[in-house]
Design an enzyme around this catalytic site. Structure first.
Site, PDB file in Angstrom:
ATOM      1  N   ASN A  83       0.852  -1.198   0.000  1.00 41.23           N
ATOM      2  CA  ASN A  83       0.000   0.000   0.000  1.00 41.23           C
ATOM      3  C   ASN A  83       0.889   1.251   0.000  1.00 41.23           C
ATOM      4  OD1 ASN A  83      -1.488   2.229   1.045  1.00 41.23           O
ATOM      5  ND2 ASN A  83      -3.069   0.819   1.738  1.00 41.23           N
ATOM      6  N   ASP A 130      -0.149   4.476  -0.115  1.00 39.89           N
ATOM      7  CA  ASP A 130      -0.858   5.714   0.260  1.00 39.89           C
ATOM      8  C   ASP A 130       0.040   6.714   0.978  1.00 39.89           C
ATOM      9  OD1 ASP A 130      -3.139   4.498  -0.666  1.00 39.89           O
ATOM     10  OD2 ASP A 130      -4.005   4.135   1.303  1.00 39.89           O
ATOM     11  N   HIS A 131       0.897   6.200   1.858  1.00 37.67           N
ATOM     12  CA  HIS A 131       1.620   7.133   2.738  1.00 37.67           C
ATOM     13  C   HIS A 131       2.812   7.806   2.071  1.00 37.67           C
ATOM     14  CE1 HIS A 131      -1.306   6.580   5.649  1.00 37.67           C
ATOM     15  NE2 HIS A 131      -1.145   5.272   5.656  1.00 37.67           N
ATOM     16  N   ARG A 149       3.390  18.829   1.965  1.00 36.63           N
ATOM     17  CA  ARG A 149       4.039  20.056   1.503  1.00 36.63           C
ATOM     18  C   ARG A 149       3.435  20.591   0.211  1.00 36.63           C
ATOM     19  NH1 ARG A 149       9.387  21.141   3.334  1.00 36.63           N
ATOM     20  NH2 ARG A 149       9.452  22.621   1.624  1.00 36.63           N
ATOM     21  N   HIS A 195      -5.660   3.646  -1.824  1.00 37.62           N
ATOM     22  CA  HIS A 195      -6.990   4.022  -1.333  1.00 37.62           C
ATOM     23  C   HIS A 195      -7.274   5.457  -1.757  1.00 37.62           C
ATOM     24  CE1 HIS A 195      -9.735   4.307   2.521  1.00 37.62           C
ATOM     25  NE2 HIS A 195     -10.362   4.671   1.430  1.00 37.62           N
ATOM     26  N   ARG A 231      -9.342   8.205  -1.106  1.00 42.08           N
ATOM     27  CA  ARG A 231     -10.313   8.596  -0.083  1.00 42.08           C
ATOM     28  C   ARG A 231     -11.183   9.733  -0.604  1.00 42.08           C
ATOM     29  NH1 ARG A 231      -9.058   6.622   5.413  1.00 42.08           N
ATOM     30  NH2 ARG A 231     -10.761   8.007   5.996  1.00 42.08           N
ATOM     31  N   ARG A 239      -7.004  12.841   0.826  1.00 38.51           N
ATOM     32  CA  ARG A 239      -5.920  13.287   1.719  1.00 38.51           C
ATOM     33  C   ARG A 239      -4.564  12.709   1.330  1.00 38.51           C
ATOM     34  NH1 ARG A 239      -7.420  10.085   7.257  1.00 38.51           N
ATOM     35  NH2 ARG A 239      -9.415  11.107   6.896  1.00 38.51           N
ATOM     36  N   HIS A 240      -4.567  11.574   0.606  1.00 34.38           N
ATOM     37  CA  HIS A 240      -3.267  11.070   0.132  1.00 34.38           C
ATOM     38  C   HIS A 240      -3.314  10.806  -1.378  1.00 34.38           C
ATOM     39  CE1 HIS A 240      -5.268   7.380   1.376  1.00 34.38           C
ATOM     40  NE2 HIS A 240      -4.984   7.523   2.655  1.00 34.38           N
ATOM     41  N   GLU A 253      -8.672   0.521  -3.307  1.00 38.70           N
ATOM     42  CA  GLU A 253      -9.505   0.567  -2.095  1.00 38.70           C
ATOM     43  C   GLU A 253     -10.448   1.746  -2.200  1.00 38.70           C
ATOM     44  OE1 GLU A 253      -7.400   0.797   1.558  1.00 38.70           O
ATOM     45  OE2 GLU A 253      -6.447  -1.115   1.277  1.00 38.70           O
ATOM     46  N   THR A 283      -7.161   6.429  10.032  1.00 35.19           N
ATOM     47  CA  THR A 283      -6.987   5.368   9.046  1.00 35.19           C
ATOM     48  C   THR A 283      -8.291   4.572   9.035  1.00 35.19           C
ATOM     49  OG1 THR A 283      -5.679   3.425   8.453  1.00 35.19           O
ATOM     50  CG2 THR A 283      -5.856   3.885  10.798  1.00 35.19           C
ATOM     51  N   THR A 284      -8.342   3.488   8.252  1.00 37.32           N
ATOM     52  CA  THR A 284      -9.564   2.694   8.198  1.00 37.32           C
ATOM     53  C   THR A 284      -9.663   1.915   9.503  1.00 37.32           C
ATOM     54  OG1 THR A 284      -9.094   2.498   5.849  1.00 37.32           O
ATOM     55  CG2 THR A 284     -10.874   1.141   6.710  1.00 37.32           C
ATOM     56  N   GLU A 340     -11.233  -9.474   2.986  1.00 37.26           N
ATOM     57  CA  GLU A 340      -9.964  -9.108   3.607  1.00 37.26           C
ATOM     58  C   GLU A 340     -10.237  -8.939   5.098  1.00 37.26           C
ATOM     59  OE1 GLU A 340      -7.350  -6.387   1.660  1.00 37.26           O
ATOM     60  OE2 GLU A 340      -6.499  -5.681   3.561  1.00 37.26           O
ATOM     61  N   HIS A 342      -3.768  -4.691   7.726  1.00 36.09           N
ATOM     62  CA  HIS A 342      -3.903  -3.504   8.576  1.00 36.09           C
ATOM     63  C   HIS A 342      -3.005  -3.611   9.800  1.00 36.09           C
ATOM     64  CE1 HIS A 342      -5.438   0.183  10.287  1.00 36.09           C
ATOM     65  NE2 HIS A 342      -5.988   0.399   9.112  1.00 36.09           N
ATOM     66  N   GLY A 343      -2.034  -2.726   9.834  1.00 33.64           N
ATOM     67  CA  GLY A 343      -1.163  -2.616  11.004  1.00 33.64           C
ATOM     68  C   GLY A 343      -0.057  -3.645  11.076  1.00 33.64           C
ATOM     69  N   HIS A 378       1.626   1.105   5.935  1.00 34.50           N
ATOM     70  CA  HIS A 378       2.192   2.118   6.823  1.00 34.50           C
ATOM     71  C   HIS A 378       3.555   1.716   7.374  1.00 34.50           C
ATOM     72  CE1 HIS A 378       2.202   4.587  10.634  1.00 34.50           C
ATOM     73  NE2 HIS A 378       2.058   5.482   9.700  1.00 34.50           N
TER      74      HIS A 378
END
Ligand code: PXP
Length: 256
Positions: A15, A17-18, A26, A51, A53, A57-58, A78, A108-109, A159, A202-203, A225
């Protein structure tokens, strides 16, 4: 062209996204999440997860366009179950869509989708996505009622949310962690017995991935992440290679 890598092995979806979160902090054009996706491909990712959103946001709409044009591994898109996201998915027809719950204020989700409560609407929502050739996955808590509902609405994949297991590990609540792992084990087997393909995520971190990777019914892990954070220190390719090594070792019954 996006093609599936060989079946059978445990797939890793990365993933990205980050990378976009850092870029957007920035308002710059870098770091580029599509560059990260290309690097992840060459480091052994079997798919890329992104994802889009509602608040952007990302990942941006342009990122999705570029990922569709430039990736050679499958894109797992996603998305929340909204009309806007459905029309974007139908326009791009990614290899896979994963339907997730979304609340604007969340970091996050945070939880799985409550499929059982919204069954009729979700059945109608995913039908055109399936008809368009997207593999439809539903992100849910590892609960029998949610798995049954996901099966009834015609999803091909569930999932399972690993957040509770990972949080319990991180906070040293070890009995609870073991209970969550047991729940993942039982529910992965249950979902598989219904003919659903089982994914999890997740996580997940180096410390928590192996017991989940060892569950034989799980076919794909989606991890973001931790890998993007680890990339700051080790580089993205090294971080992915280490995650891949841990997953493969766990699959073979080895630890560490
Ligand atoms: N799977 C789903 C459905 C998610 O929503 C996320 C987070 O976007 C992930 C996997 C990856 O979680 P993490 O970034 O914590 O590894």
């Amino acid at each position: 062209m996006q093609t599936d890598r060989p079946q059978g092995k445990l797939r890793l979806g990365v993933n990205i996204d980050h990378v976009a979160t850092v870029r957007n902090a920035r308002g710059s054009s870098y770091p580029d999440p599509v560059r990260a996706a290309r690097l992840a491909e060459s480091a052994g990712a079997d798919g890329i997860t992104a994802h889009l959103r509602e608040d952007r946001r990302h990942i941006s709409d342009r990122d999705i366009e570029r990922l569709m044009a430039e990736l050679t591994v499958p894109l797992n898109f996603e998305m929340a179950p909204t009309d806007e996201m459905q029309s974007i998915a139908l326009r791009h027809r990614p290899h896979a869509v994963c339907i997730v719950p979304e609340r604007r204020e969340e970091l996050t989700t945070e939880g799985g989708l409550d499929v059982a409560r919204d069954e009729t609407r979700l059945a109608h929502f995913i039908a055109p996505l399936r008809e368009a050739g997207c593999r439809v996955s539903i992100f849910i808590a590892a609960e029998r009622g949610q798995i049954d509902a996901a099966h009834r609405i015609g999803a091909q994949v569930v999932e399972l949310h690993t957040g509770a297991y990972c949080d319990a590990h991180a906070e040293g609540r070890l009995a609870e962690r073991d209970g969550e792992l047991e729940r993942l084990r039982e529910m992965a087997a249950f979902a598989d017995s219904l003919g659903l393909e089982v994914h999890a995520g997740h996580g997940l971190t180096y410390d928590t991935v192996q017991p989940v990777a060892a569950l034989p019914e799980i076919r794909e892990l989606n991890i973001g992440h931790f890998l993007i954070g680890e990339a700051i220190f080790a580089g993205l390719e090294a971080a992915i290679a280490e995650m891949r090594r841990l997953m493969d070792a766990a699959r073979k019954g080895e630890q560490g």
